[in-house]
Design a protein around this motif. Structure first.
Motif, PDB file in Angstrom:
ATOM      1  N   GLU A   1      79.582 -90.010  12.565  1.00  0.00           N
ATOM      2  CA  GLU A   1      78.547 -88.985  12.505  1.00  0.00           C
ATOM      3  C   GLU A   1      77.375 -89.451  11.640  1.00  0.00           C
ATOM      4  OE1 GLU A   1      77.923 -84.380  11.062  1.00  0.00           O
ATOM      5  OE2 GLU A   1      79.955 -85.064  11.557  1.00  0.00           O
ATOM      6  N   GLU A   2      77.680 -90.066  10.516  1.00  0.00           N
ATOM      7  CA  GLU A   2      76.630 -90.562   9.616  1.00  0.00           C
ATOM      8  C   GLU A   2      75.758 -91.610  10.314  1.00  0.00           C
ATOM      9  OE1 GLU A   2      76.585 -93.616   5.889  1.00  0.00           O
ATOM     10  OE2 GLU A   2      78.112 -92.038   5.819  1.00  0.00           O
TER      11      GLU A   2
ATOM     12  N   LYS B   1      73.619 -89.903  13.103  1.00  0.00           N
ATOM     13  CA  LYS B   1      72.515 -89.118  12.544  1.00  0.00           C
ATOM     14  C   LYS B   1      71.416 -90.018  11.992  1.00  0.00           C
ATOM     15  CE  LYS B   1      74.806 -84.768  11.509  1.00  0.00           C
ATOM     16  NZ  LYS B   1      75.229 -83.824  10.469  1.00  0.00           N
TER      17      LYS B   1
ATOM     18  N   HIS C   1      67.669 -89.952  13.390  1.00  0.00           N
ATOM     19  CA  HIS C   1      66.557 -89.693  12.461  1.00  0.00           C
ATOM     20  C   HIS C   1      65.485 -90.784  12.592  1.00  0.00           C
ATOM     21  CE1 HIS C   1      64.461 -88.357   8.874  1.00  0.00           C
ATOM     22  NE2 HIS C   1      64.498 -89.592   8.438  1.00  0.00           N
TER      23      HIS C   1
END
Length: 130
Positions: A86-87, A90, A94
């Motif tokens: 997930e990190e 994301k 971004h």
């Protein structure tokens, strides 16, 4: 083990990111032994203190375990693996949004372009693997 270092981020964090990517993609698996801090420093041509700092950070994040004088091993359980994925996703999203925001493309059009590019790339990758 290849890392292309950039000048923006601390080297130890780039090493941590490399390990996260390797774990998230399954190239490094739970229980797998990794190089010692000194070996890693030699392989990557970085300061041994930098390697030590990267390992300390990875231990704090639950990516690796080191018990006594035993070699460090990948320790990523499913929960940690999920957080890593997930990190990374994301972070990539971004960066992508920051780069296309000024173009002012409608979200529906943008999503369709991303979906098509993703599927094409995946098909190309599968052809290479065969």
């Amino acid at each position: 083990m290849k890392i292309t270092f950039n000048n923006r981020d601390p080297v130890y964090m780039q090493v941590v990111r490399y390990f996260k990517e390797e774990i998230a993609t399954g190239r490094l698996k739970a229980g797998q032994e990794i190089p010692s801090r000194r070996e890693l420093a030699g392989i990557l041509k970085i300061n041994p203190n930098t390697a030590q700092k990267a390992y300390k950070e990875m231990e704090e994040q639950g990516l690796i375990r080191t018990e006594g004088n035993s070699p460090s091993r990948i320790a990523a359980e499913e929960q940690v693996l999920s957080v890593i994925r997930e990190e990374l996703i994301k972070e990539a999203v971004h960066t992508f949004i920051a780069s296309v925001r000024s173009i002012d493309v409608p979200v529906s059009e943008l999503l369709e372009i991303v979906k098509e590019a993703y599927l094409n790339r995946r098909a190309e990758d599968q052809e290479v693997d065969e």
